[in-house]
Design an enzyme around this catalytic site. Structure first.
Site, short mmCIF file in Angstrom:
data_model
loop_
_atom_site.label_atom_id
_atom_site.label_comp_id
_atom_site.label_asym_id
_atom_site.label_seq_id
_atom_site.Cartn_x
_atom_site.Cartn_y
_atom_site.Cartn_z
N SER A 1 0.83 -1.20 0.00
CA SER A 1 0.00 0.00 0.00
C SER A 1 0.86 1.25 0.00
O SER A 1 1.97 1.26 0.56
CB SER A 1 -0.86 -0.02 1.27
OG SER A 1 -1.49 1.22 1.44
N TYR B 1 -1.73 -0.57 10.70
CA TYR B 1 -2.04 -1.20 9.41
C TYR B 1 -0.87 -1.01 8.45
O TYR B 1 -0.36 -1.96 7.84
CB TYR B 1 -3.34 -0.62 8.82
CG TYR B 1 -3.50 -0.91 7.35
CD1 TYR B 1 -3.74 -2.21 6.91
CD2 TYR B 1 -3.39 0.10 6.39
CE1 TYR B 1 -3.86 -2.50 5.55
CE2 TYR B 1 -3.52 -0.17 5.04
CZ TYR B 1 -3.75 -1.47 4.63
OH TYR B 1 -3.87 -1.74 3.28
N LYS C 1 2.02 -3.69 6.71
CA LYS C 1 2.35 -3.83 5.28
C LYS C 1 3.86 -3.70 5.06
O LYS C 1 4.46 -4.48 4.31
CB LYS C 1 1.61 -2.77 4.45
CG LYS C 1 0.12 -2.99 4.37
CD LYS C 1 -0.21 -4.19 3.51
CE LYS C 1 -1.69 -4.51 3.49
NZ LYS C 1 -2.00 -5.78 2.85
P1 NAD Z 1 -11.21 -6.59 1.32
O1 NAD Z 1 -11.41 -6.53 2.78
O2 NAD Z 1 -12.37 -6.37 0.44
O3 NAD Z 1 -10.52 -7.98 0.92
C1 NAD Z 1 -9.70 -8.69 1.82
C2 NAD Z 1 -10.24 -10.11 1.87
O4 NAD Z 1 -9.41 -10.90 2.73
C3 NAD Z 1 -11.66 -10.20 2.43
O5 NAD Z 1 -12.44 -10.94 1.54
C4 NAD Z 1 -11.51 -10.90 3.78
O6 NAD Z 1 -12.64 -11.69 4.08
C5 NAD Z 1 -10.25 -11.71 3.55
N1 NAD Z 1 -9.45 -12.00 4.75
C6 NAD Z 1 -9.00 -11.13 5.69
N2 NAD Z 1 -8.27 -11.79 6.61
C7 NAD Z 1 -8.25 -13.09 6.24
C8 NAD Z 1 -7.65 -14.26 6.78
N3 NAD Z 1 -6.94 -14.22 7.91
N4 NAD Z 1 -7.82 -15.43 6.14
C9 NAD Z 1 -8.55 -15.50 4.99
N5 NAD Z 1 -9.14 -14.43 4.44
C10 NAD Z 1 -8.99 -13.23 5.06
O7 NAD Z 1 -10.03 -5.54 0.96
P2 NAD Z 1 -9.51 -5.07 -0.45
O8 NAD Z 1 -9.81 -3.62 -0.57
O9 NAD Z 1 -9.93 -6.00 -1.51
O10 NAD Z 1 -7.95 -5.17 -0.18
C11 NAD Z 1 -7.21 -6.31 -0.55
C12 NAD Z 1 -5.78 -6.14 -0.09
O11 NAD Z 1 -5.24 -4.95 -0.64
C13 NAD Z 1 -5.63 -6.01 1.43
O12 NAD Z 1 -4.48 -6.71 1.83
C14 NAD Z 1 -5.45 -4.52 1.63
O13 NAD Z 1 -4.70 -4.25 2.78
C15 NAD Z 1 -4.69 -4.13 0.37
N6 NAD Z 1 -4.88 -2.72 0.02
C16 NAD Z 1 -6.14 -2.23 -0.16
C17 NAD Z 1 -6.32 -0.88 -0.45
C18 NAD Z 1 -7.70 -0.29 -0.61
O14 NAD Z 1 -7.83 0.93 -0.50
N7 NAD Z 1 -8.73 -1.08 -0.88
C19 NAD Z 1 -5.20 -0.03 -0.59
C20 NAD Z 1 -3.93 -0.58 -0.43
C21 NAD Z 1 -3.77 -1.93 -0.13
N1 UFG Z 2 -12.26 11.97 2.81
C1 UFG Z 2 -13.29 12.84 3.13
N2 UFG Z 2 -14.43 12.30 3.63
C2 UFG Z 2 -14.62 10.96 3.83
C3 UFG Z 2 -13.55 10.08 3.50
C4 UFG Z 2 -12.38 10.63 2.99
O1 UFG Z 2 -13.17 14.05 2.98
O2 UFG Z 2 -15.68 10.55 4.31
C5 UFG Z 2 -11.03 12.52 2.22
C6 UFG Z 2 -9.78 12.25 3.04
O3 UFG Z 2 -9.58 13.24 4.01
C7 UFG Z 2 -8.70 12.23 1.94
C8 UFG Z 2 -9.43 11.67 0.72
O4 UFG Z 2 -10.81 11.87 0.98
O5 UFG Z 2 -8.30 13.54 1.65
C9 UFG Z 2 -9.19 10.18 0.49
O6 UFG Z 2 -9.46 9.47 1.70
P1 UFG Z 2 -9.60 7.88 1.71
O7 UFG Z 2 -9.94 7.48 3.10
O8 UFG Z 2 -10.51 7.44 0.62
O9 UFG Z 2 -8.15 7.39 1.31
P2 UFG Z 2 -6.74 7.54 2.06
O10 UFG Z 2 -5.77 8.04 1.04
O11 UFG Z 2 -6.84 8.30 3.31
O12 UFG Z 2 -6.39 6.03 2.45
C10 UFG Z 2 -6.59 4.94 1.55
C11 UFG Z 2 -6.78 3.66 2.36
C12 UFG Z 2 -5.50 3.26 3.00
C13 UFG Z 2 -4.44 3.16 1.95
C14 UFG Z 2 -4.30 4.48 1.24
C15 UFG Z 2 -3.27 4.37 0.14
O13 UFG Z 2 -7.75 3.85 3.38
O14 UFG Z 2 -5.64 2.01 3.60
O15 UFG Z 2 -5.55 4.82 0.66
O16 UFG Z 2 -3.53 3.28 -0.66
F1 UFG Z 2 -3.26 2.86 2.53
#
Ligand code: NAD
Ligand code: UFG
Length: 347
Positions: free
Chosen positions: A129, A153, A157
């Protein structure tokens, strides 16, 4: 070595990004096995994946920390590569329950590595991330920008990346790709799968979508006094389908390269909260009521990627723009106002 006929194990494959990846893998001809404990997803997402692709996948409901379940999966299948999404991802919750996050994310990854070591599989793509970078960032963020996550978190990572780096240094047979996602948004253009957060969304785009569909009354904008073009926070939003395709490019790359690599997956463009609101209004035809409130603790003014390394080494570039991200998110949300049933109800 992975080819289009290979078998890929997708941990967390029922989730938001994982389900979109499964579509791309199946459409490219891979055999897909998903392991997911469904702590943040529903099986319905995988049903939809099979409907979209008209191809079957194998689903195992298990926790990746369950050694016997993982060992069984590797013993009974010839797995060529693992794409590892399983993890917990809520920044705020990680601050309240750090041990839960370290156990699930780090211990889960260690169990996965152990099971892979007992098999012949040494190819792993890991969901990292942009949150691993130090804040405030030097922009644009390159893979060599200083790291220094500010919450458990993000630290989980970065620690996993370090574990994987040590692993590949100790055993040159490993082929590992850590992909640092920026802000994944949008949904599959079919409108059949998309983001379905449990409870009130922490992230901007799903919150806007739920306001648009009437599940939330208004958006709270966290601050409009940042040093950005309109004062609201700027992020690098990337369409989830582009992101999923980046993983297939990473698999291609690993087929040719041993060792560990790190790549940013973003578009390289920064959009503000107000840009996102306007783009969503244009895509949906719905006005998004909002109120500007205090800054959210821990937020940075702006974050966007330098995507040169992914372009040059993986041959990957994002194709969808903000308009498409909003249009696809809206198609999913308007057709499935309650998502798959993971999320909570109106505030
Ligand atoms: P998500 O929660 O939709 O998907 C994660 C999945 O993993 C879920 O289906 C959950 O049930 C499963 N899971 C969690 N812990 C588990 C375990 N111990 N065993 C088996 N299954 C398990 O999240 P996502 O948005 O699809 O994210 C996927 C990956 O990408 C995550 O590792 C997250 O940290 C990473 N990531 C997501 C974002 C984002 O903004 N969505 C940004 C950066 C990184
Ligand atoms: N924001 C609002 N209102 C809301 C939610 C967000 O104004 O209800 C604003 C935040 O302040 C920020 C922007 O929208 O300026 C984006 O916020 P997000 O929460 O959508 O995204 P972030 O960049 O804060 O964080 C996300 C994930 C993290 C990940 C990161 C980089 O939550 O887990 O992107 O991938 F690490």
């Amino acid at each position: 070595m992975t080819t289009a006929r290979s078998t890929v194990l997708v941990t967390g494959g029922a989730g938001y990004i994982g389900s979109h990846l499964c579509v791309e893998l199946l459409q490219a001809g891979f055999q897909v096995i998903v392991v997911d404990n469904l702590c943040n997803a529903r099986y319905k997402s995988l049903d939809a994946v099979e409907r979209i692709t008209q191809k079957p996948l194998t689903f195992v409901e298990a926790d990746i920390r369950d050694e016997s379940a993982l060992t069984r999966i590797f013993r009974t299948n010839d797995i060529d590569a693992v794409i590892h999404f399983a993890g917990l991802k809520a920044v705020g919750e990680s601050t309240e329950q750090p041990a839960l996050y370290y156990d699930n994310n780090i211990n889960g990854t260690l169990k996965l590595i152990e099971a892979m070591q007992q098999s012949a599989c040494r190819t792993l793509v890991f969901s990292s991330s942009a949150t691993v970078y130090r804040s405030p960032p030097e922009l644009p963020l390159t893979e060599d920008s200083p790291t220094g996550p500010s919450n458990p978190y993000g630290r989980s990572k970065l620690m996993i990346e370090e574990i994987l780096r040590d692993l590949s240094a100790a055993d040159p047979d490993w082929r590992i790709s850590a992909l640092r996602y920026f802000n994944p948004v949008g949904a599959h253009p079919s409108g059949e799968i998309g983001e379905d957060p449990a409870g009130p969304p922490n992230n901007l785009m799903p919150f806007i979508s739920q306001v648009a569909v009437g599940r939330r009354t208004k958006l709270h904008i966290f601050g409009n006094d940042y040093d950005t073009h309109d004062g609201t926070g700027v992020r690098d939003y990337i369409h989830v389908v582009d992101l999923a395709r980046g993983h297939l490019k990473a698999l291609d790359y690993l087929a040719e390269h041993c060792g560990m690599t790190v790549h940013n997956l973003g578009t390289g463009n920064g959009y503000s909260v107000l840009d996102a609101v306007r783009a969503f209004e244009a895509a949906s035809g719905v006005t998004i009521p909002y109120e500007v409130v205090e800054r959210r603790p821990g937020d940075t003014a702006a974050s966007y990627a330098d995507v040169g390394r992914a372009r040059d080494e993986l041959g990957w570039c994002a194709e969808y723009d903000l308009e498409a991200m909003c249009a696809d998110a809206w198609r999913w949300q308007s057709r499935h106002p309650e998502g798959f049933g993971v999320g909570g109800e109106d505030e």
